[in-house]
Design a protein around this motif. Structure first.
Motif, PDB file in Angstrom:
ATOM      1  N   ASN A 132       0.805  -1.221   0.000  1.00 38.54           N
ATOM      2  CA  ASN A 132       0.000   0.000   0.000  1.00 38.54           C
ATOM      3  C   ASN A 132       0.840   1.276   0.000  1.00 38.54           C
ATOM      4  N   GLY A 133       1.921   1.295  -0.727  1.00 35.45           N
ATOM      5  CA  GLY A 133       2.752   2.491  -0.820  1.00 35.45           C
ATOM      6  C   GLY A 133       3.586   2.756   0.418  1.00 35.45           C
ATOM      7  N   ARG A 134       3.710   1.786   1.287  1.00 36.98           N
ATOM      8  CA  ARG A 134       4.509   1.925   2.505  1.00 36.98           C
ATOM      9  C   ARG A 134       5.466   0.755   2.600  1.00 36.98           C
ATOM     10  N   ILE A 148       7.035   7.521   1.334  1.00 37.02           N
ATOM     11  CA  ILE A 148       7.873   8.477   0.620  1.00 37.02           C
ATOM     12  C   ILE A 148       7.891   9.794   1.389  1.00 37.02           C
ATOM     13  N   GLY A 149       9.104  10.273   1.666  1.00 37.53           N
ATOM     14  CA  GLY A 149       9.280  11.502   2.428  1.00 37.53           C
ATOM     15  C   GLY A 149       9.616  11.270   3.884  1.00 37.53           C
ATOM     16  N   SER A 150       9.486  10.038   4.381  1.00 35.17           N
ATOM     17  CA  SER A 150       9.779   9.743   5.785  1.00 35.17           C
ATOM     18  C   SER A 150      11.282   9.777   6.027  1.00 35.17           C
ATOM     19  N   ARG A 157      16.020  10.716   3.555  1.00 37.48           N
ATOM     20  CA  ARG A 157      14.571  10.577   3.390  1.00 37.48           C
ATOM     21  C   ARG A 157      14.288   9.506   2.342  1.00 37.48           C
ATOM     22  N   LEU A 158      13.141   8.885   2.461  1.00 37.81           N
ATOM     23  CA  LEU A 158      12.743   7.876   1.483  1.00 37.81           C
ATOM     24  C   LEU A 158      12.303   8.596   0.215  1.00 37.81           C
ATOM     25  N   THR A 172      16.840   6.017  -1.270  1.00 39.75           N
ATOM     26  CA  THR A 172      16.883   7.128  -0.330  1.00 39.75           C
ATOM     27  C   THR A 172      17.263   8.412  -1.043  1.00 39.75           C
ATOM     28  N   SER A 173      17.114   9.532  -0.351  1.00 39.23           N
ATOM     29  CA  SER A 173      17.502  10.812  -0.931  1.00 39.23           C
ATOM     30  C   SER A 173      19.014  10.911  -1.113  1.00 39.23           C
TER      31      SER A 173
END
Length: 181
Positions: A132-134, A148-150, A157-158, A172-173
Motif C-alpha cells: 500500500n505504498g509503505r 515516501i518523504g519519511s 529521506r525515502l 533514499t535521498s
C-alpha cells in the motif's frame, strides 16, 4: 446385637421436602447461567470485530507533527531582570560562565577537520515488506513503517519505492538502494 435392640421403636422415615417456587427459580437461573457461559465463547468467536483489539488509524511514521511553535521561555541568567536599576550596567557581574573554543588544532597533519569527516559506518537497515505504498524496515533499534518523504535511520529521506527485477527496493535521498534480501 442384643435381643433388646429389636424391641426399640424406630421412627418413620421423613418425607422429602416439596420443591418450592424459589427452588425452581434458582434451578432455572443456574441452568440459564450455565447455558450462557457455554454460548458466550462461541459468540466472541463468531463476532471478532466486537471483541478484537482496536488499532487506532493514522500515519505510522516517525515524522513529528507539523504543529505551530510554542513560546520560548528563557532561563538564562542573562535574561534575569536587574533588581537594582540604579546600579551602572557595566558593573553588573556576569552570572553565566562562558567559554570559546579556539581553532588551534583543527587542522593538523592527521587528516581532515573533524566536522568534515564522515561518521564511522553506515546505519544498516533492511527492507522487510512493501504494501500500500509503505515499506516496513528494520534496524538495530526496531521496526518502522515508512512512506515516501519519511526520515530513515540513516537521516536521509525515502525518495521512492520501486520494483526492480521482481523485487521491491527503496531508494533514499542520498541515492542508496536497499532491497529485501
Amino acid at each position: 446385637m442384643r435381643e433388646t435392640d429389636a424391641d426399640e421403636p424406630v421412627a418413620p422415615p421423613k418425607l422429602a421436602r416439596r420443591r418450592t417456587v424459589t427452588d425452581k427459580a434458582l434451578a432455572f437461573a443456574g441452568l440459564a447461567l450455565a447455558g450462557a457461559s457455554a454460548f458466550f465463547p462461541w459468540y466472541v468467536f463468531l463476532n471478532p470485530e466486537k471483541f478484537g483489539i482496536q488499532v487506532a488509524e493514522g500515519d505510522r511514521t516517525r515524522d513529528l507533527p507539523n504543529w505551530p511553535g510554542r513560546a520560548i521561555v528563557s532561563v538564562s541568567p542573562l535574561a534575569m531582570v536587574n533588581k537594582n536599576p540604579s546600579a551602572p550596567k557595566d558593573l553588573i557581574p556576569d552570572p553565566l560562565t562562558t567559554a570559546t573554543v579556539s581553532n588551534t588544532g583543527r587542522e593538523d597533519d592527521k587528516g581532515a577537520p573533524a566536522d568534515q569527516q564522515p561518521f564511522p559506518g553506515k546505519s544498516s537497515f533492511h527492507l522487510l515488506h512493501v504494501a500500500n505504498g509503505r515499506a516496513l524496515i528494520e534496524d538495530d533499534t526496531g521496526m518502522y513503517v515508512v512512506r515516501i518523504g519519511s526520515v530513515l535511520p540513516d537521516n536521509s529521506r525515502l525518495a521512492s519505492i520501486e520494483q526492480r527485477d521482481g523485487k521491491w527496493v527503496i531508494v533514499t535521498s542520498a541515492g542508496d538502494v536497499y532491497g529485501n534480501n
